[in-house]
Every structure is written in structure tokens, then in C-alpha cells.
Design a protein around this motif. Sequence first.
Motif, PDB file in Angstrom:
ATOM      1  N   MET A 119       0.728  -1.252   0.137  1.00 17.06           N
ATOM      2  CA  MET A 119       0.130  -0.082  -0.022  1.00 17.06           C
ATOM      3  C   MET A 119       1.059   1.128   0.122  1.00 17.06           C
ATOM      4  O   MET A 119       1.669   1.639   1.003  1.00 17.06           O
ATOM      5  CB  MET A 119      -0.921   0.058   1.196  1.00 17.06           C
ATOM      6  CG  MET A 119      -1.983  -0.990   1.066  1.00 17.06           C
ATOM      7  SD  MET A 119      -2.921  -1.254   2.829  1.00 17.06           S
ATOM      8  CE  MET A 119      -1.876  -2.024   3.954  1.00 17.06           C
ATOM      9  N   ASN A 120       1.000   1.920  -1.324  1.00 11.07           N
ATOM     10  CA  ASN A 120       1.970   3.122  -1.227  1.00 11.07           C
ATOM     11  C   ASN A 120       1.802   4.330  -0.319  1.00 11.07           C
ATOM     12  O   ASN A 120       2.405   4.715   0.265  1.00 11.07           O
ATOM     13  CB  ASN A 120       1.771   3.697  -2.508  1.00 11.07           C
ATOM     14  CG  ASN A 120       2.945   4.393  -3.012  1.00 11.07           C
ATOM     15  OD1 ASN A 120       3.824   4.424  -2.654  1.00 11.07           O
ATOM     16  ND2 ASN A 120       2.725   5.616  -3.746  1.00 11.07           N
ATOM     17  N   CYS A 121       0.334   4.479   0.039  1.00 11.96           N
ATOM     18  CA  CYS A 121      -0.108   5.330   0.884  1.00 11.96           C
ATOM     19  C   CYS A 121       0.658   5.268   2.308  1.00 11.96           C
ATOM     20  O   CYS A 121       1.146   6.044   2.954  1.00 11.96           O
ATOM     21  CB  CYS A 121      -1.601   5.662   1.100  1.00 11.96           C
ATOM     22  SG  CYS A 121      -2.363   4.203   1.415  1.00 11.96           S
ATOM     23  N   LEU A 122       0.434   3.926   2.794  1.00 14.10           N
ATOM     24  CA  LEU A 122       0.981   3.693   4.037  1.00 14.10           C
ATOM     25  C   LEU A 122       2.424   3.447   4.117  1.00 14.10           C
ATOM     26  O   LEU A 122       3.066   4.167   5.066  1.00 14.10           O
ATOM     27  CB  LEU A 122       0.341   2.352   4.554  1.00 14.10           C
ATOM     28  CG  LEU A 122      -1.091   2.640   5.245  1.00 14.10           C
ATOM     29  CD1 LEU A 122      -1.971   1.199   5.226  1.00 14.10           C
ATOM     30  CD2 LEU A 122      -0.893   2.780   6.597  1.00 14.10           C
TER      31      LEU A 122
ATOM     32  N   GLN B 225       0.912  -0.526  -5.978  1.00 17.11           N
ATOM     33  CA  GLN B 225       0.337  -1.847  -6.608  1.00 17.11           C
ATOM     34  C   GLN B 225      -0.894  -2.224  -6.659  1.00 17.11           C
ATOM     35  O   GLN B 225      -1.347  -3.064  -7.352  1.00 17.11           O
ATOM     36  CB  GLN B 225       1.274  -2.913  -5.867  1.00 17.11           C
ATOM     37  CG  GLN B 225       2.942  -2.830  -6.103  1.00 17.11           C
ATOM     38  CD  GLN B 225       3.637  -3.749  -5.526  1.00 17.11           C
ATOM     39  OE1 GLN B 225       3.342  -4.908  -5.526  1.00 17.11           O
ATOM     40  NE2 GLN B 225       4.556  -3.316  -4.694  1.00 17.11           N
ATOM     41  N   TYR B 226      -1.820  -1.419  -5.842  1.00 19.75           N
ATOM     42  CA  TYR B 226      -2.986  -1.821  -5.785  1.00 19.75           C
ATOM     43  C   TYR B 226      -3.911  -0.773  -6.885  1.00 19.75           C
ATOM     44  O   TYR B 226      -3.143   0.259  -6.939  1.00 19.75           O
ATOM     45  CB  TYR B 226      -3.810  -1.586  -4.408  1.00 19.75           C
ATOM     46  CG  TYR B 226      -3.226  -2.728  -3.523  1.00 19.75           C
ATOM     47  CD1 TYR B 226      -4.077  -4.158  -3.417  1.00 19.75           C
ATOM     48  CD2 TYR B 226      -2.507  -2.495  -2.585  1.00 19.75           C
ATOM     49  CE1 TYR B 226      -3.248  -5.244  -2.436  1.00 19.75           C
ATOM     50  CE2 TYR B 226      -2.103  -3.357  -1.664  1.00 19.75           C
ATOM     51  CZ  TYR B 226      -2.351  -4.524  -1.630  1.00 19.75           C
ATOM     52  OH  TYR B 226      -2.123  -5.580  -0.775  1.00 19.75           O
ATOM     53  N   ASN B 227      -5.178  -1.048  -6.993  1.00 13.83           N
ATOM     54  CA  ASN B 227      -6.078  -0.152  -7.962  1.00 13.83           C
ATOM     55  C   ASN B 227      -6.932   0.427  -7.187  1.00 13.83           C
ATOM     56  O   ASN B 227      -7.971  -0.215  -6.680  1.00 13.83           O
ATOM     57  CB  ASN B 227      -6.528  -0.859  -8.999  1.00 13.83           C
ATOM     58  CG  ASN B 227      -7.036  -0.245 -10.197  1.00 13.83           C
ATOM     59  OD1 ASN B 227      -7.136   1.224  -9.744  1.00 13.83           O
ATOM     60  ND2 ASN B 227      -7.233  -0.416 -11.397  1.00 13.83           N
TER      61      ASN B 227
HETATM   62  S1  SF4 Z   1      -4.548   2.441  -3.957  1.00 11.85           S
HETATM   63 FE1  SF4 Z   1      -5.369   2.137  -2.199  1.00 11.85          FE
HETATM   64  S2  SF4 Z   1      -3.578   1.302  -0.924  1.00 11.85           S
HETATM   65 FE2  SF4 Z   1      -2.960   2.125  -2.827  1.00 11.85          FE
HETATM   66  S3  SF4 Z   1      -2.164   4.205  -2.198  1.00 11.85           S
HETATM   67 FE3  SF4 Z   1      -4.196   4.346  -3.202  1.00 11.85          FE
HETATM   68  S4  SF4 Z   1      -5.540   4.070  -1.185  1.00 11.85           S
HETATM   69 FE4  SF4 Z   1      -3.448   3.521  -0.582  1.00 11.85          FE
END
Ligand code: SF4
Length: 509
Positions: free
Chosen positions: A345-348, A439-441
Amino acid sequence: MVKRLVLILGDQLTPDIAALKAADPARDIVVMAEVRAEGTYAPHHPQKIALILTAMRKFAVQLRKAGWQVAYSRLDDPDNSHTITGECLRRATEFGASEMLATRPGEWRLIEALEALPLKTHMLEDDRFIASHAEFDAWREGRKQLRMEWFYRDMRRKTGLLMEGDKPVGGQWNYDAENRKRAKPDLLRPKPLRFEPDEMTEEVSTLVEAQFPKHFGRLRPFHWATDRAGALQALEYFTTHSLPRFGDEQDAMLSDDSLLSHSLLSPYLNIGLLTPIEVCQAAETAWKTGRAPLNAVEGFIRQIIGWREFVRGIYFSEGPDYMTRNALGHTRDLPPLYWGAETRMNCLSRAVAQTRDLAYAHHIQRLMVTGTFGLMAGVDPAHLHEWYLAVYIDAFEWVEAPNTLGMSQFADGGLLGSKPYAASGAYINRMSDYCEGCQYNVKDRVGPKACPFNLLFWNFVHRHRDLLSSNPRMGQMVRTWDKMTPDHQAQVLTESAAFLARMDGGESV
Ligand code: SF4
Ligand SMILES: Cc1cc2nc3c(=O)[nH]c(=O)nc-3n(C[C@H](O)[C@H](O)[C@H](O)COP(=O)(O)OP(=O)(O)OC[C@H]3O[C@@H](n4cnc5c(N)ncnc54)[C@H](O)[C@@H]3O)c2cc1C
């Protein structure tokens, strides 16, 4: 004349703090102590410990110059008992003192410890704040709902900040409608002022490295100011360079500019190098002299005389049991990703890496990234409380606990905030560029690339539907969930449970 001790804690570095105002340099002995217990009751970030100890040493030098006798215990003194109360007793014996003046600490833990001492302790109210305890309690008396906005207006009236007689300047109390835009990368955005460590900071840093080697967080590079002169420089720099954009960029997050136009003044305010009123007056002057727009200045002043004072009022009026509240009954352990374990999770990943490197994240990163994820994942609020208290350079319980337990985790059942800060990935996508590098959408609600914030959001709505359906600001979400097909709902719940199980099992998620 009976000798008295005057206790000065590491967040009480203000020359006219109550205990010093009430004391007599000709008779009383100032006690300051660097003790291991304060560095370890939560595993504080090394930059936080280094800032506090360096600022304490510099403050002691200043007090001696002003004629005070200071009994100062260093962390590596062989006789150090390594607790605040132990050092008070040691100094009482050394100087034959049976009385002590203290300014009320910002933490119930220490208040209770000082009250239990076999010394006659005069605990004086900390009057560095705008609202006294009595004023806050009187304000809250008889109110069914505690809303910061009403309290804030009273603080505007009390201080006269941004007021024309009894009316707010510009005709409005709050300019948030003009604030909170999505940030765009901008090479012209001024960088916050960085301070190079001096000899004393280096000496303390070496000690901190040796004494707290396992604490989460990088000590170097260390760029904080460690005395009042530096803090004043930081204030001047902020009001001149960053304040004009503060409102617009208040809620934004950018991968390559983690500080944006935030002030970074909280550590200086919280340890006493700056006072809230002087910071707000400096911001008001910037508006009066045309250096910053009203929306930015009002938004900034509201954070200080509004939120900062409001959360303090709640902390003290609620009492020590506030820290044990858990209205949503959450019990999950804190996921290892909060301590830097890898996550997709890029944000975290960005928010935690920045916290590790700087001991700092701005409000929206704390609230809507680490806070919202913990809330929706059902993490025990006490674990999150310990984490926030440990990792941020400005974290002191009176301000950290209400923000974490109340605002961010809804653990007080809605006393401090009007709704749980649960949100799908759409919020982070709107306010940041994090999703672009993830990596998530963020658009996927289910499936192999579904953003975990989406999965957990609907899982949260499902788990807490009774609470949310009666909340005017969240009821619509329950209705949206109810309109989804049973198959889709089942898929969301299965996939979110699988995600949580993988996380609990120690897999990188
Ligand atoms: S896709 Fe979801 S997990 Fe990834 S940066 Fe965005 S909000 Fe965070
Ligand atoms: C979960 C969580 C934990 C937090 N823990 C702390 C903490 O331990 N210590 C702390 O000082 N703040 C805390 N905050 C509030 C806020 O995030 C920080 O005050 C802010 O990020 C400090 O950075 P800054 O000085 O650049 O703030 P700016 O964005 O420049 O804001 C200016 C000032 O306003 C005050 N302020 C802004 N928001 C708040 C708030 N919600 N509560 C109290 N004061 C506020 C601070 O003194 C800050 O310096 C927390 C918020 C959340 C959501």
C-alpha cells in the motif's frame, strides 16, 4: 527559610512557566532530569528524545544565566535513579527540601506519580494555554454535543484574534470552503527551514544512539531547532514563506514533498519554546501586512486556538480513564507495517517511511492514512495510541490521546468527533498522488488488485451499520452498501476477511 524544589519537565521549557513564576531564585532549586523511564514508557522516536534532551540542556544554561541554581541530572550520571519521582526525592535529600513547586504535567501518569510523592507538592496550573481548565469545564457544562467550532468562536472572542469588535473579520468565522485543495507538484514551493545540529545536539544524539538503540526511527539527519531562538526563526520563516499556501494545501499529500506548507511548529509549541498566542499573532500580522490571505491565516489560527485547546480541554475534563476507551470494541494487534514492515500500500508505506525518517507526518497523513487504516482494520485503539505517542516528535499525551482515540479511532464514542474517519481509497486518491504509484488499484472494489482501503471501508460499514445508519454524515454510506447485490457484498466481505487474515499471519500486504 525552607528550601523548595522547582520541577521543570522536558515539555515545560518556558521561562515564565507557572512554577518558575511562583519561585524565588535566591531560595529555590530548579530540578531538571533526563531519565530513562521517560524515554522508554513508550518507545519514543530517537529524534524526539534528542530534541527534548538538547532543549532541556540549553534551557538549563539559560536558567543559570538568569540566576537560578539548577540541579540537572544527565542521562549518563551514575547516581541517576532514572525516574522523575526518584530524581525529585534524591534532590530533596541532597538539598534538605521538603516542598516542591511543579507546573501540572500534561499527562495523568505523571500527575498521579507526583501526587504520590512524600513531598509537599504545590501543583500549579499550566497557564501557557488560551483556555484554563475552569473555562473549558464551564464551556462544556450542560452541552449535549461538544463541537470544536463553537468553542473556537469563543476563543476568537477571548483573544481578539481576527476580530473586528465582536464580529469575525471578513464576516465569516471559517474559510474552509476555500481551503483543502489537491496539491500539485510545484518546484517553487518553499522548503521548510532546516537547522544543522550544533555541538550540544551532536553530543546528545550520540548519547541517545547509545541508550535507545532499538527504538523505531532514524536519528540522523536531525534538522530541528533546539532552542527558542531557532524556534522563533522557524516561526518567522513559516509566516513569510509557507503560510500563504497553508489553507490550500492543508489536506493534500504528495509523494515527493511530504511537508508541503505545514508549519512544523508543533514540537516547539508543545515543549514550550513558542507560545500559542505569539504564533497566532505572528500569523495574524502576516495577514494584516498583506503577506498571507485570510483563508490561510484563519485556518492556521483555528488549528491552534481551536483544535489544540479543544483536545486539551477534553483530555483533562475526561480524566485518566479516557485512555482505556474502546467504543467500537476493536481488538486487533497493531500490524507490523506500522513499525516499517514492507507493505504494497503506497500511501501507508510513504507515511510510515516519512515517520521513521522525520518523526513527523502532517495531520491528514496521521488521520486519513495511518489512522483510517487502523480504524477500518479494527486495531485496538490502545495499540494505536501507544504508536502515535512513540513515533511523533510532537507527541505528548494531552494532545496525542484525544486526537488518536477520539478523532481518529472514535474510541470515545463520538465525544470529540462527529463521525468515524472511515473512508475508501477515493479520498486518498483525491487528495494525493499516492495511488498513482501503488500496486493496488484505487478504482477496484474487489478482485486481486482491489485497494485495501476500499475492501476495509465496506467491511467497516457492514460491521458498524447500526452506529453509522444513525449518523447524519455516514448514513448515506449504509444505504449505498444496502443497494449492492448480496453476491457483491459477500465478495467484499470474503476478500476483506482474507486480506486481514494475511496481514494477521505476518504476510506483506
Ligand atoms: S490504491 Fe489504495 S492502498 Fe494504494 S495508495 Fe491508493 S488508497 Fe493507498
Ligand atoms: C491520530 C493523530 C495524532 C496526533 N497526535 C498529535 C500529537 O501527538 N501532538 C500534536 O501536537 N498534534 C497531534 N496531532 C494533530 C496534528 O496532526 C499535528 O498537530 C500537526 O500535524 C503538527 O504539525 P504542524 O506543526 O506542521 O501542523 P500545522 O498543520 O502547521 O498546524 C499548525 C498547528 O496547529 C496545531 N494543530 C493542528 N491540528 C491539531 C489537532 N488536531 N490537535 C491539536 N493541535 C493541532 C498544532 O499545534 C500545529 O503545530 C495528531 C493528529 C492525529 C490525527
